[in-house]
Design a protein around this motif. Structure first.
Motif, mmCIF file in Angstrom:
data_model
loop_
_atom_site.group_PDB
_atom_site.id
_atom_site.type_symbol
_atom_site.label_atom_id
_atom_site.label_comp_id
_atom_site.label_asym_id
_atom_site.label_seq_id
_atom_site.Cartn_x
_atom_site.Cartn_y
_atom_site.Cartn_z
ATOM 1 N N TYR A 27 5.618 10.482 1.448
ATOM 2 C CA TYR A 27 5.593 9.108 0.520
ATOM 3 C C TYR A 27 4.871 8.521 1.587
ATOM 4 C CZ TYR A 27 6.715 4.002 -0.272
ATOM 5 O OH TYR A 27 6.857 2.412 -0.377
ATOM 6 N N VAL A 28 4.301 7.365 1.686
ATOM 7 C CA VAL A 28 3.951 6.432 3.092
ATOM 8 C C VAL A 28 3.531 4.898 2.404
ATOM 9 C CG1 VAL A 28 2.619 8.571 4.497
ATOM 10 C CG2 VAL A 28 1.053 7.001 2.769
ATOM 11 N N ASP A 44 1.287 8.269 -14.742
ATOM 12 C CA ASP A 44 1.045 9.692 -14.408
ATOM 13 C C ASP A 44 1.469 9.982 -13.273
ATOM 14 O OD1 ASP A 44 -1.040 8.088 -12.701
ATOM 15 O OD2 ASP A 44 -1.816 9.117 -12.234
ATOM 16 N N LEU A 45 1.899 9.192 -11.787
ATOM 17 C CA LEU A 45 2.463 9.684 -10.748
ATOM 18 C C LEU A 45 4.605 9.682 -11.305
ATOM 19 C CD1 LEU A 45 1.516 7.746 -8.288
ATOM 20 C CD2 LEU A 45 0.258 10.011 -8.662
ATOM 21 N N GLU A 81 0.423 -1.112 -0.090
ATOM 22 C CA GLU A 81 -0.217 -0.131 0.062
ATOM 23 C C GLU A 81 0.934 1.555 0.087
ATOM 24 O OE1 GLU A 81 -3.115 -0.361 2.875
ATOM 25 O OE2 GLU A 81 -3.296 -2.085 3.238
ATOM 26 N N SER A 82 1.650 1.441 -0.926
ATOM 27 C CA SER A 82 2.573 2.547 -0.683
ATOM 28 C C SER A 82 1.678 3.624 -1.893
ATOM 29 C CB SER A 82 3.853 1.994 -1.841
ATOM 30 O OG SER A 82 4.747 1.810 -1.022
ATOM 31 N N SER A 83 2.161 5.025 -1.106
ATOM 32 C CA SER A 83 1.361 6.191 -1.806
ATOM 33 C C SER A 83 1.681 7.497 -1.455
ATOM 34 C CB SER A 83 0.077 6.078 -0.993
ATOM 35 O OG SER A 83 -1.003 5.433 -0.759
ATOM 36 N N VAL A 84 1.964 8.674 -1.878
ATOM 37 C CA VAL A 84 2.436 9.508 -2.433
ATOM 38 C C VAL A 84 1.711 10.265 -2.144
ATOM 39 C CG1 VAL A 84 4.738 8.392 -3.682
ATOM 40 C CG2 VAL A 84 2.930 9.543 -4.860
ATOM 41 N N LYS A 85 1.846 11.854 -1.557
ATOM 42 C CA LYS A 85 1.049 13.340 -2.469
ATOM 43 C C LYS A 85 2.204 14.135 -2.285
ATOM 44 C CE LYS A 85 -1.587 16.091 1.373
ATOM 45 N NZ LYS A 85 -2.047 15.938 2.590
ATOM 46 N N PHE A 86 1.554 14.522 -3.384
ATOM 47 C CA PHE A 86 3.029 15.946 -3.931
ATOM 48 C C PHE A 86 1.957 17.345 -3.415
ATOM 49 C CE2 PHE A 86 2.935 12.657 -7.804
ATOM 50 C CZ PHE A 86 4.455 12.524 -7.417
ATOM 51 N N ASN A 112 -2.097 9.143 -3.603
ATOM 52 C CA ASN A 112 -2.430 8.059 -4.378
ATOM 53 C C ASN A 112 -1.607 6.866 -4.436
ATOM 54 O OD1 ASN A 112 -4.374 9.897 -6.758
ATOM 55 N ND2 ASN A 112 -2.686 11.133 -5.717
ATOM 56 N N LYS A 113 -1.899 5.308 -4.960
ATOM 57 C CA LYS A 113 -0.859 4.809 -4.638
ATOM 58 C C LYS A 113 -0.268 4.502 -5.968
ATOM 59 C CE LYS A 113 -1.719 -0.597 -4.477
ATOM 60 N NZ LYS A 113 -1.127 -0.836 -4.162
ATOM 61 N N LEU A 114 1.048 4.372 -5.237
ATOM 62 C CA LEU A 114 2.141 4.691 -5.787
ATOM 63 C C LEU A 114 2.565 2.910 -7.342
ATOM 64 C CD1 LEU A 114 4.648 6.083 -6.350
ATOM 65 C CD2 LEU A 114 5.720 4.601 -4.971
ATOM 66 N N GLY A 115 2.041 2.478 -7.181
ATOM 67 C CA GLY A 115 2.003 1.056 -7.588
ATOM 68 C C GLY A 115 2.524 0.172 -6.754
#
Length: 192
Positions: free
Chosen positions: A107-108, A76-77, A15-20, A29-32
């Motif tokens: 990054y979380v 997109d990320l 469940e890696s996600s990033v927020k710009f 947003n889920k990173l991949g």
């Protein structure tokens, strides 16, 4: 609050996600698919000398470091992280060059141990430390992950990384919102 007392062996990243850091960006947003995460946090050594001899040594964290992810990332990320968007290009066209400014982000992720125990991690201030790189090989049976080198910077409180082993006695709000709304303020005690 009790601290987890037994071994926690990091086994899987989920469940890696990033927020710009942009005004329009309000959610993670889920990173991949992350295949591997390597981190190296920095410290500095401070010494006190007395008559030319080291009398005292202290090691202090800096809040800086490097995070290296091997992953399959959402396109997109990827484009956003490397500042490849441009208003002077036609729709659907992106480019990387001297006008590209890498975007800062948080990054979380959730990390599991071999027994399924969860640990939440967060790096509040990150930025890509290298240019896009990849490899294409015809005829392979496994698609190669890309590697991204990320600089970790300290937040306003001096921290570059936060983590929390999820147990029954941790704050329920922190536990339920870590992956969707993490901020350094979320994990700070209220002032009395």
């Amino acid at each position: 609050m009790a601290i987890y007392q037994t071994n926690f062996a990091e086994y899987e990243v989920k469940e890696s996600s990033v927020k710009f850091y942009e005004a329009a960006e309000s959610s993670f947003n889920k990173l991949g698919c992350v295949g591997k995460l390597d981190e190296e946090l920095e410290c500095k050594v401070v010494q006190k000398k007395c008559e030319g001899i080291v009398a005292k040594t202290r090691t202090i964290g800096t809040g800086n470091g490097t995070l290296t992810l091997s992953l399959h990332i959402r396109y997109d990320l990827y484009v956003k992280a490397f500042g490849m968007e441009s208003t002077d290009l036609k729709d659907g066209v992106v480019a990387y060059g001297r006008n590209s400014r890498h975007k800062e982000f948080t990054y979380v992720a959730k990390v599991l141990d071999e027994d399924g125990l969860e640990k939440m991690i967060a790096y509040p201030r990150c930025i890509m430390a290298s240019a896009p790189k990849g490899s294409i090989e015809n005829g392979v049976e496994e698609i190669a992950e890309i590697e991204m080198e990320i600089s970790i910077m300290p937040d306003d409180f001096g921290y570059g990384k936060y983590e929390m082993v999820v147990t029954d006695d941790v704050d329920e709000t922190v536990k339920s919102t870590w992956l969707t709304a993490f901020t350094p303020a979320l994990v700070r005690k209220s002032s009395v």
